[in-house]
Scaffold this active site. Structure first.
Site, PDB file in Angstrom:
ATOM      1  N   GLY A 233      -0.707  31.902 -10.907  1.00 47.43           N
ATOM      2  CA  GLY A 233      -0.354  33.281 -11.212  1.00 47.43           C
ATOM      3  C   GLY A 233      -0.708  33.683 -12.631  1.00 47.43           C
ATOM      4  O   GLY A 233      -0.395  34.793 -13.069  1.00 47.43           O
ATOM      5  N   ASP A 234      -1.390  32.796 -13.348  1.00 46.80           N
ATOM      6  CA  ASP A 234      -1.650  33.019 -14.763  1.00 46.80           C
ATOM      7  C   ASP A 234      -2.657  34.141 -14.998  1.00 46.80           C
ATOM      8  O   ASP A 234      -3.774  34.119 -14.466  1.00 46.80           O
ATOM      9  CB  ASP A 234      -2.179  31.724 -15.371  1.00 46.80           C
ATOM     10  CG  ASP A 234      -2.387  31.834 -16.856  1.00 46.80           C
ATOM     11  OD1 ASP A 234      -1.424  31.555 -17.585  1.00 46.80           O
ATOM     12  OD2 ASP A 234      -3.484  32.207 -17.288  1.00 46.80           O
ATOM     13  N   ALA A 235      -2.273  35.102 -15.818  1.00 38.87           N
ATOM     14  CA  ALA A 235      -3.124  36.267 -16.058  1.00 38.87           C
ATOM     15  C   ALA A 235      -4.418  35.879 -16.764  1.00 38.87           C
ATOM     16  O   ALA A 235      -5.485  36.414 -16.461  1.00 38.87           O
ATOM     17  CB  ALA A 235      -2.354  37.308 -16.866  1.00 38.87           C
ATOM     18  N   LEU A 237      -5.981  32.989 -16.651  1.00 36.32           N
ATOM     19  CA  LEU A 237      -6.810  32.290 -15.674  1.00 36.32           C
ATOM     20  C   LEU A 237      -7.498  33.297 -14.742  1.00 36.32           C
ATOM     21  O   LEU A 237      -8.712  33.243 -14.524  1.00 36.32           O
ATOM     22  CB  LEU A 237      -5.898  31.359 -14.865  1.00 36.32           C
ATOM     23  CG  LEU A 237      -6.459  30.129 -14.180  1.00 36.32           C
ATOM     24  CD1 LEU A 237      -7.219  29.270 -15.164  1.00 36.32           C
ATOM     25  CD2 LEU A 237      -5.318  29.336 -13.550  1.00 36.32           C
TER      26      LEU A 237
END
Length: 277
Positions: A233-235, A237
């Site tokens: 869920g990493d923005a 990434l």
DNA sequence: GGCCAGGACTATG
DNA sequence: CATAGTCATGGC
């Protein structure tokens, strides 16, 4: 230049100066101040001031822990030198390693503070917390203060309103104090988590209020030396993958997990090199 | 000035 | 369960 991989946002627990690094070592490692200076591309000079000779093994172990130096990345480079998403970053960031947080409370804190805000601001908040609750000693070399991140017990008398005054949101303040309390009571320790599988670690961590899947994987990656951590869920990434593939929109969690299949076993380093891409 | 940041919780269908 | 609203503030 090996020191290039240190987190560029950190301002309190170490200082980068003249391409070198100075820090007050963590409690339990040494009471001395460590200076790390580049001798050449492959050689660093370490100078310990204010500690004792007997601290040396612990200092070496700390650095291996901090920079994940025991990892053999040979297979990783060999396997992904042609990977469409990783190849360019592997070349331009050759030699990089996960710069971690050996301290579990510190890792959880930056994980919580980093939720849904830009990273720079998160480190500003971490710095305020360090200045308010941490410990320092003067560096005789230059008179600067060298800081240690606070221990969970250091937050014992701290209130939500105290943290609100640092511009930490009320909810995050509650999360932080909850985690500090849990750790100060001995119910949560790094040593207990380290030998467990990623699945069990994630399950334990997400039981804590304020720790979701992203933060749990972030901590597994930065503190627990897991090799398959993947904060889907990493923005950051998502944005880097979007850019590298020329997508119209950010990939969803599911799409990112599909893209990550070729990296099975190396998700942590794939994430790391994508963050640096 | 609007939108988005290295998300997670809570209430509501 | 799936979705929407809420939190807070800086950086661009």
């Amino acid at each position: 230049m090996l020191l290039r991989w240190l987190d560029r946002y950190e301002t309190y627990t170490y200082e980068i100066r003249d391409q070198g690094l100075r820090l007050w070592l963590p409690a339990g490692v040494s009471d001395g101040i460590l200076a790390i200076e580049p001798e050449s591309d492959t050689l660093l000079t370490l100078t310990l001031a204010g500690g004792t000779q007997a601290d040396q093994p612990a200092v070496a172990a700390f650095l291996r822990d901090w920079w994940d130096l025991d990892r053999d990345l040979g297979p990783f480079y060999a396997q992904f030198q042609e990977d469409p998403l990783l190849a360019a970053s592997l070349r331009s960031n050759y030699g990089a390693r996960v710069v971690g947080f050996p301290d579990l409370f510190e890792a959880l804190t930056i994980g919580i503070l980093g939720q849904q805000v830009n990273v720079q601001f998160a480190y500003t908040l971490k710095g305020r917390l360090t200045a308010a609750c941490g410990h320092h000693r003067e560096d005789p070399e230059d008179g600067h203060r060298r800081w240690r991140f606070p221990q969970p017990a250091d937050l014992a008398g701290v209130t939500v309103d105290d943290l609100r005054d640092m511009q930490i949101s009320r909810r995050k303040a509650e999360y932080l104090l909850g985690v500090a309390e849990e750790m100060a009571a001995g119910k949560l320790q790094r040593g207990t988590l380290l030998p467990l599988s990623l699945e069990v670690q994630t399950q334990r961590l997400t039981q804590l209020r304020g720790i979701g899947p992203w933060t749990a994987h972030y901590v597994a990656l930065k503190c627990l030396h897991q090799q398959r951590a993947f904060p889907a869920g990493d923005a950051g990434l998502q944005n880097n993958v979007k850019r590298l593939l020329g997508l119209e929109r950010k990939p969803s969690v599911e799409e990112l997990q599909t893209l990550a299949r070729p990296w099975a076993g190396w998700e942590t380093y794939a994430t790391w090199f994508l963050w640096m891409a």
